[in-house]
Write a protein that holds these residues in place. Structure first.
Motif, PDB file in Angstrom:
ATOM      1  N   UNK A   1      40.618   9.745  63.707  1.00 62.17           N
ATOM      2  CA  UNK A   1      39.939  10.609  64.671  1.00 62.17           C
ATOM      3  C   UNK A   1      38.425  10.525  64.505  1.00 62.17           C
ATOM      4  N   UNK A   2      37.956  10.529  63.253  1.00 62.94           N
ATOM      5  CA  UNK A   2      36.520  10.400  63.003  1.00 62.94           C
ATOM      6  C   UNK A   2      35.987   9.082  63.563  1.00 62.94           C
ATOM      7  N   UNK A   3      36.732   8.012  63.374  1.00 62.59           N
ATOM      8  CA  UNK A   3      36.306   6.715  63.905  1.00 62.59           C
ATOM      9  C   UNK A   3      36.231   6.750  65.436  1.00 62.59           C
ATOM     10  N   UNK A   4      37.289   7.250  66.060  1.00 64.10           N
ATOM     11  CA  UNK A   4      37.354   7.264  67.522  1.00 64.10           C
ATOM     12  C   UNK A   4      36.360   8.237  68.147  1.00 64.10           C
ATOM     13  N   UNK A   5      35.945   9.278  67.401  1.00 61.11           N
ATOM     14  CA  UNK A   5      34.930  10.211  67.892  1.00 61.11           C
ATOM     15  C   UNK A   5      33.530   9.614  67.840  1.00 61.11           C
ATOM     16  N   UNK A   6      33.362   8.584  67.041  1.00 57.25           N
ATOM     17  CA  UNK A   6      32.042   7.967  66.895  1.00 57.25           C
ATOM     18  C   UNK A   6      31.831   6.858  67.909  1.00 57.25           C
ATOM     19  N   UNK A   7      30.783   6.083  67.676  1.00 57.91           N
ATOM     20  CA  UNK A   7      30.470   4.951  68.543  1.00 57.91           C
ATOM     21  C   UNK A   7      31.310   3.752  68.094  1.00 57.91           C
ATOM     22  N   UNK A   8      32.371   3.481  68.819  1.00 51.25           N
ATOM     23  CA  UNK A   8      33.264   2.377  68.447  1.00 51.25           C
ATOM     24  C   UNK A   8      32.806   1.077  69.090  1.00 51.25           C
ATOM     25  N   UNK A   9      33.142  -0.004  68.431  1.00 48.84           N
ATOM     26  CA  UNK A   9      32.853  -1.335  68.955  1.00 48.84           C
ATOM     27  C   UNK A   9      34.145  -2.148  68.889  1.00 48.84           C
ATOM     28  N   UNK A  10      35.085  -1.769  69.736  1.00 43.22           N
ATOM     29  CA  UNK A  10      36.382  -2.448  69.739  1.00 43.22           C
ATOM     30  C   UNK A  10      36.152  -3.947  69.927  1.00 43.22           C
ATOM     31  N   UNK A  11      36.836  -4.720  69.118  1.00 50.50           N
ATOM     32  CA  UNK A  11      36.674  -6.165  69.171  1.00 50.50           C
ATOM     33  C   UNK A  11      35.655  -6.665  68.158  1.00 50.50           C
ATOM     34  N   UNK A  12      34.691  -5.814  67.780  1.00 50.93           N
ATOM     35  CA  UNK A  12      33.710  -6.192  66.768  1.00 50.93           C
ATOM     36  C   UNK A  12      33.998  -5.497  65.443  1.00 50.93           C
TER      37      UNK A  12
END
Length: 182
Positions: free
Chosen positions: A109-120
């Motif tokens: 949840x903490x990861x997804x609440x932050x600025x994600x860079x899916x694929x990177x």
């Protein structure tokens, strides 16, 4: 047994244990790694882990009128032996697994609440079924440890991002009375 599990799986204490898995550390080192925990809280959890033989103080030295302690993981303090696991009930194991899973959910949840860079970002999750003999399972464990050990001691530095890796080995259910010889 439950007390040891409660000690290990508490979110703040888990962070401390993960930091000490890299190697011995002072309170200042831990504060640098665990930035979201107030110092008083950090001290309280260090004391609880020490009192419960999960970690120990390996060095004390005077620094500007104060005593600086260096902490280390107690050998096998943060792990359950096979004998300890056998003593636990099904409910104990289920409760511990739920705590383990809740910690993973919080990190996700903490990861997804932050600025994600899916694929990177090095991000993903999956389930993989393996068919292995007992000997192959032990070999797999050794090989996983060999692959991971060079990274366990890494310190947080510029250019290094923390990633969490969780494993759960769950054997296929056997019918009662179908146990292999031990």
């Amino acid at each position: 047994m439950k007390n040891k599990a409660d000690m290990i799986l508490h979110p703040v204490r888990m962070k401390i244990i993960q930091c000490l898995a890299r190697g011995p550390a002072t309170v200042q080192d831990l504060k640098d790694w665990v930035t979201d925990v107030p110092q008083a809280t950090l001290y309280r959890h260090l004391q609880a882990l020490t009192e419960n033989n999960i970690i120990n103080v390996i060095e004390e030295r005077q620094v500007r009128g104060a005593v600086e302690k260096t902490y280390s993981l107690e050998k096998n303090g943060a792990h359950f032996s096979a004998d300890e696991a056998k003593e636990m009930t099904k409910d104990d194991h289920m409760e511990l697994f739920m705590m383990f899973f809740a910690n993973l959910m919080r990190d996700m949840e903490n990861y997804l609440d932050g600025e994600t860079r899916m694929g990177k970002d090095f991000f993903g999750y999956n389930q993989l079924d393996l068919y292995v003999s007992e000997e192959e399972a032990h070999q797999l464990g050794k090989e996983i440890n060999q692959v991971l050990m060079p990274y366990v001691g890494n310190k947080p530095t510029e250019g290094r991002q923390k990633i969490s890796m969780a494993t759960a080995f769950i054997p296929e259910q056997k019918k009662r009375g179908e146990h292999n010889e031990e």
